[in-house]
Design an enzyme around this catalytic site. Structure first.
Site, PDB file in Angstrom:
ATOM      1  N   ALA A 183      39.368  39.543  39.098  1.00  0.00           N
ATOM      2  CA  ALA A 183      40.656  40.184  38.750  1.00  0.00           C
ATOM      3  C   ALA A 183      41.346  40.867  39.927  1.00  0.00           C
ATOM      4  CB  ALA A 183      40.498  41.170  37.589  1.00  0.00           C
ATOM      5  N   ALA A 184      40.843  40.680  41.156  1.00  0.00           N
ATOM      6  CA  ALA A 184      41.537  41.280  42.309  1.00  0.00           C
ATOM      7  C   ALA A 184      42.954  40.694  42.402  1.00  0.00           C
ATOM      8  CB  ALA A 184      40.757  41.027  43.592  1.00  0.00           C
ATOM      9  N   GLY A 185      43.086  39.400  42.102  1.00  0.00           N
ATOM     10  CA  GLY A 185      44.409  38.764  42.118  1.00  0.00           C
ATOM     11  C   GLY A 185      45.314  39.335  41.036  1.00  0.00           C
ATOM     12  N   ASP A 186      44.729  39.667  39.889  1.00  0.00           N
ATOM     13  CA  ASP A 186      45.529  40.258  38.798  1.00  0.00           C
ATOM     14  C   ASP A 186      45.986  41.665  39.186  1.00  0.00           C
ATOM     15  OD1 ASP A 186      44.885  37.964  37.370  1.00  0.00           O
ATOM     16  OD2 ASP A 186      43.098  38.893  36.496  1.00  0.00           O
TER      17      ASP A 186
HETATM   18  O1  RIB Z   1      41.405  36.812  36.778  1.00  0.00           O
HETATM   19  C1  RIB Z   1      40.227  37.247  36.160  1.00  0.00           C
HETATM   20  C2  RIB Z   1      40.250  36.870  34.718  1.00  0.00           C
HETATM   21  O2  RIB Z   1      40.176  35.471  34.591  1.00  0.00           O
HETATM   22  C3  RIB Z   1      39.073  37.400  33.929  1.00  0.00           C
HETATM   23  O3  RIB Z   1      39.285  38.671  33.395  1.00  0.00           O
HETATM   24  C4  RIB Z   1      38.860  36.344  32.867  1.00  0.00           C
HETATM   25  O4  RIB Z   1      39.133  36.749  31.582  1.00  0.00           O
HETATM   26  C5  RIB Z   1      39.735  35.167  33.288  1.00  0.00           C
HETATM   27  O5  RIB Z   1      40.842  35.094  32.516  1.00  0.00           O
END
Ligand code: RIB
Length: 306
Positions: free
Chosen positions: A249-252
């Site tokens: 989730a670093a990209g998120d």
């Molecule tokens: O980007 C990370 C996410 O990718 C995770 O939280 C997982 O649920 C997938 O969707």
């Protein structure tokens, strides 16, 4: 103002191991955790933890995971008025393995995320008037993400697309609907058909994405940093060096940080710095949503590192 996320909500089942298993091999892991995830929900939590009014439009199933995820989104101050509980399918699930270097591999079973359709886009339309940006990812059907982008464009709301995971056929007419596209190395390679893995190739990729119709292209090259191209210039933002324990989730976090900065009126260059700082901080903790930095931690980090 506010930001709106139209996208996936998953429960993450996270295992940590010294190394990823080979095909046919059984290995012992050393930890397990269950946490809120889904690229859409993660971006929402990233924005909300930075103090930005944030709404999410999406779907969960009528099961305990769905209820758990709604509560954890609300606890993070994400407005879930746009989330529907789908009676016919289970909540999205992601099975994640993280190795000793913090690298991860993820299998997603989309569940309710793949039931998202144009009725959800209509709910989104009602929430857009307050928003500065719509954040999209591709854990929902790509044609529905495109419809959402069209509505946002009509209403003058900025569209930020994280093209992850990359669909087999990325529609060419999507590019014109996108203000900011944020692929990582893998997605940029898949979109463009040449290997993107360093500053030089990422610059070439970002320029080509602008030529395809997006306003700004931000290509993430992991712990090297990001390259941004606009119609006038290209620039490089080095990654903030941190001891990464889990890059999930670093990209998120990057996209949530970027949108949060733009919502507060910062320039694109500063917004990319915010994205890089949020991504770096996220990598220092385990899990997706639990790793998103709060505003105080974030401000202190930027103060020390600027
Ligand atoms: O980007 C990370 C996410 O990718 C995770 O939280 C997982 O649920 C997938 O969707």
């Amino acid at each position: 103002m506010s930001i709106i996320i139209f996208g996936s909500i998953n429960i993450d089942l996270v295992t940590t191991t010294l190394r990823l298993p080979m095909a046919g091999e059984t290995i012992n892991g050393n930890n397990f955790l269950t946490a809120g995830g889904g690229k859409g929900a993660n971006q929402a939590v990233a924005g909300a933890r930075l103090g930005i009014p944030t709404k999410i439009v999406g779907r969960v199933g009528n099961d305990s995971f769905g209820q758990q995820l709604l509560v954890s989104l609300q606890t993070a101050n994400v407005d879930t008025v746009g989330v529907v509980v789908d009676e016919n399918i289970h909540t999205g699930v992601a099975v994640i393995t993280v190795d000793a270097l913090g690298e991860n591999s993820i299998i997603v079973i989309p569940g309710a995320n793949h039931s998202i359709n144009n009725t959800d886009v209509e709910r989104l339309r009602n929430l857009l008037p307050d928003a500065t940006a719509l954040l999209l990812q591709l854990e929902i059907p790509v044609e529905v993400a495109m419809s959402a982008a069209k509505v946002a464009q009509e209403m003058g709301v900025k569209v930020i697309l994280d093209p992850a995971p990359m669909p087999t056929n990325f529609p060419n007419d999507f590019y014109d609907l996108i203000d900011i596209i944020t692929p990582n190395e893998i997605e940029a390679t898949q979109l463009l058909g040449f290997a993107v893995n360093n500053q030089e190739t990422a610059t070439q990729a970002a320029i080509e994405l602008c030529q395809r119709g997006v306003k700004y292209a931000v290509v993430k090259i992991g712990d090297q940093g990001v390259v941004c191209a606009t119609s006038e210039e290209t620039f490089f933002q080095p990654a903030f060096a941190v001891e990464a324990i889990d890059t999930v989730a670093a990209g998120d976090a990057f996209n949530g940080g970027l949108a949060a900065a733009l919502d507060t009126g910062l320039s694109l260059k500063d917004a990319i710095k915010w994205g890089a700082a949020a991504g770096a901080l996220c990598a220092t903790k385990s899990g997706a949503q639990p790793a998103m930095p709060d505003r105080k931690t974030f401000d202190n980090f930027l103060l020390r590192r600027y």
